[in-house]
Motif scaffolding. Structure first.
Motif, mmCIF file in Angstrom:
data_model
loop_
_atom_site.group_PDB
_atom_site.id
_atom_site.type_symbol
_atom_site.label_atom_id
_atom_site.label_comp_id
_atom_site.label_asym_id
_atom_site.label_seq_id
_atom_site.Cartn_x
_atom_site.Cartn_y
_atom_site.Cartn_z
ATOM 1 N N SER A 168 0.807 -1.222 0.000
ATOM 2 C CA SER A 168 0.000 0.000 0.000
ATOM 3 C C SER A 168 0.841 1.274 0.000
ATOM 4 C CB SER A 168 -0.935 0.021 1.215
ATOM 5 O OG SER A 168 -1.867 -1.037 1.166
ATOM 6 N N LYS A 225 -6.421 3.348 3.184
ATOM 7 C CA LYS A 225 -5.400 2.321 3.346
ATOM 8 C C LYS A 225 -5.556 1.681 4.711
ATOM 9 C CE LYS A 225 -2.149 4.580 0.200
ATOM 10 N NZ LYS A 225 -0.782 5.132 -0.007
ATOM 11 N N ALA A 234 -6.376 0.065 -4.330
ATOM 12 C CA ALA A 234 -6.229 1.512 -4.502
ATOM 13 C C ALA A 234 -6.659 1.974 -5.883
ATOM 14 C CB ALA A 234 -4.770 1.913 -4.246
#
Length: 281
Positions: free
Chosen positions: A42, A138, A110
Motif C-alpha cells: 500500500s 489504506k 487503490a
C-alpha cells in the motif's frame, strides 16, 4: 455494495494474537510497520501534514486501568482485525475493499477506491487510514507482500510488527486451524474478540493481562521474590562458610546453621523488600 466470500469450514484465517500482558508500549511494531509498508503493498504512506499525522497501519494506545494499588498500565496496539464479517467491505460501493477467500485477509484495491470514506465510518475499530496525498483509504495488510515472499527465509515470512516486537507480545498464524500455535495460545490464555457485541467476528485476538503479582506479601508458596532469593542465597553462603570453618563440607545446610551466622537484615534487606514491592506491581 461488496459481497463477502462464502465461509467454508476449516477455512484459513490468518491473523494476529496480541498479548496485553507483555506489550510494553515501545511502539516498535508501529515504527517497523510504517517502515515496511512505506514501500510495500500500500506504499507510499503519507507522513505528517498540517491536518493529520500521516498514515499508520498500527497505533499503540496507553491506558491506566484500575485504581490505587490494583491499578496498572495497559498498552493497547490497534490495527485492522480482519473480521470474518467486515462492515468495511460490505459498505464499499466500488468493491475496492474486499476479503480474500484463500486466507481471510481484508485488503483495499487503490485502483478502484474513490476515497468516499464509507469504510472508515463503518469500521467500529478505527482501523482505516485515509491517505490525503493519494486520496484513497489504506489499512493493515498483514504484510501480504512479506508473508508470501518466497525470496525470504521461511522464518522471516511474518508481518513486520511481529518480527520486530522485543517482548514477543505479537503472534501470527492461522486462527482457522484449532491446532495451530496461535489457536492454542488463545485457548490457554482466554483470548477474546474486541467488541464482540458488534457481531463482526474479528479474526485477531487479544490476550488479557495476567493478575498482578502481590510480591512477598502474598503468602503463596509458589511466589518467588527478590527477598526470598536473597535470603536463600545468604543461607547457602553461611552454610558453605560454616562448612569450611568446621571441616564438614558434606553436611546438610540445615545442620550447618549456627548462632554466630544469623540471618542478615539491616539496610540491604530493607532495600530488597522495597525493590521487590516495586517490581511486583
Amino acid at each position: 455494495m461488496t459481497c463477502l466470500p462464502e465461509s467454508v469450514p476449516g477455512q484459513k484465517k490468518l491473523g494476529l494474537v496480541i498479548d496485553l500482558d507483555t506489550c510494553v508500549g515501545c511502539h516498535a511494531c508501529a515504527v517497523n510497520c510504517k517502515e515496511w509498508n512505506a514501500s510495500g503493498h500500500s506504499g507510499p504512506l503519507s507522513d505528517f501534514q498540517s491536518k493529520s499525522d500521516g498514515v499508520w497501519f498500527n497505533r499503540v494506545h496507553t491506558f491506566e486501568a484500575g485504581r490505587g494499588e490494583t491499578s496498572r498500565t495497559v498498552h493497547f496496539p490497534r490495527s485492522c482485525l480482519h473480521c470474518e464479517e467486515p462492515a468495511c467491505v460490505t459498505v464499499c460501493p466500488t468493491g475496492a475493499s474486499y476479503k480474500r477467500a484463500e486466507d481471510g485477509i481484508v485488503l483495499v484495491n487503490a485502483e478502484t477506491c474513490i476515497g468516499c470514506k464509507l469504510c472508515s465510518w463503518a469500521c467500529p475499530y478505527g482501523a482505516r487510514e485515509f491517505d490525503e496525498e493519494d486520496g484513497v483509504m489504506k489499512k493493515c495488510t498483514l504484510c501480504v507482500d512479506k508473508i508470501y515472499n518466497d525470496n525470504l527465509p521461511e522464518a522471516d515470512r511474518q508481518p513486520a510488527c511481529v518480527s520486530t516486537c522485543p517482548a514477543s507480545a505479537r503472534h501470527f498464524g492461522d486462527l482457522g486451524d484449532p491446532n495451530s500455535d496461535v489457536s492454542r495460545l488463545v485457548a490457554e490464555r482466554g483470548g477474546y474478540d474486541l467488541m464482540p457485541e458488534m457481531g463482526y467476528r474479528p479474526v485477531n485476538k487479544y490476550l488479557p493481562p495476567r493478575p498482578k503479582k502481590t510480591g512477598c506479601s502474598s503468602g503463596s508458596e509458589d511466589t518467588i521474590s527478590l527477598i526470598n532469593l536473597a535470603e536463600k542465597r545468604a543461607e547457602k553462603q553461611r552454610a558453605e562458610a560454616l562448612a569450611v570453618k568446621i571441616g564438614a563440607k558434606d553436611a546438610a545446610p540445615t545442620e550447618l546453621l549456627a548462632d554466630d551466622y544469623p540471618v542478615g537484615g539491616g539496610k540491604g534487606a530493607a532495600f530488597l523488600r522495597w525493590a521487590d514491592r516495586m517490581l511486583s506491581r
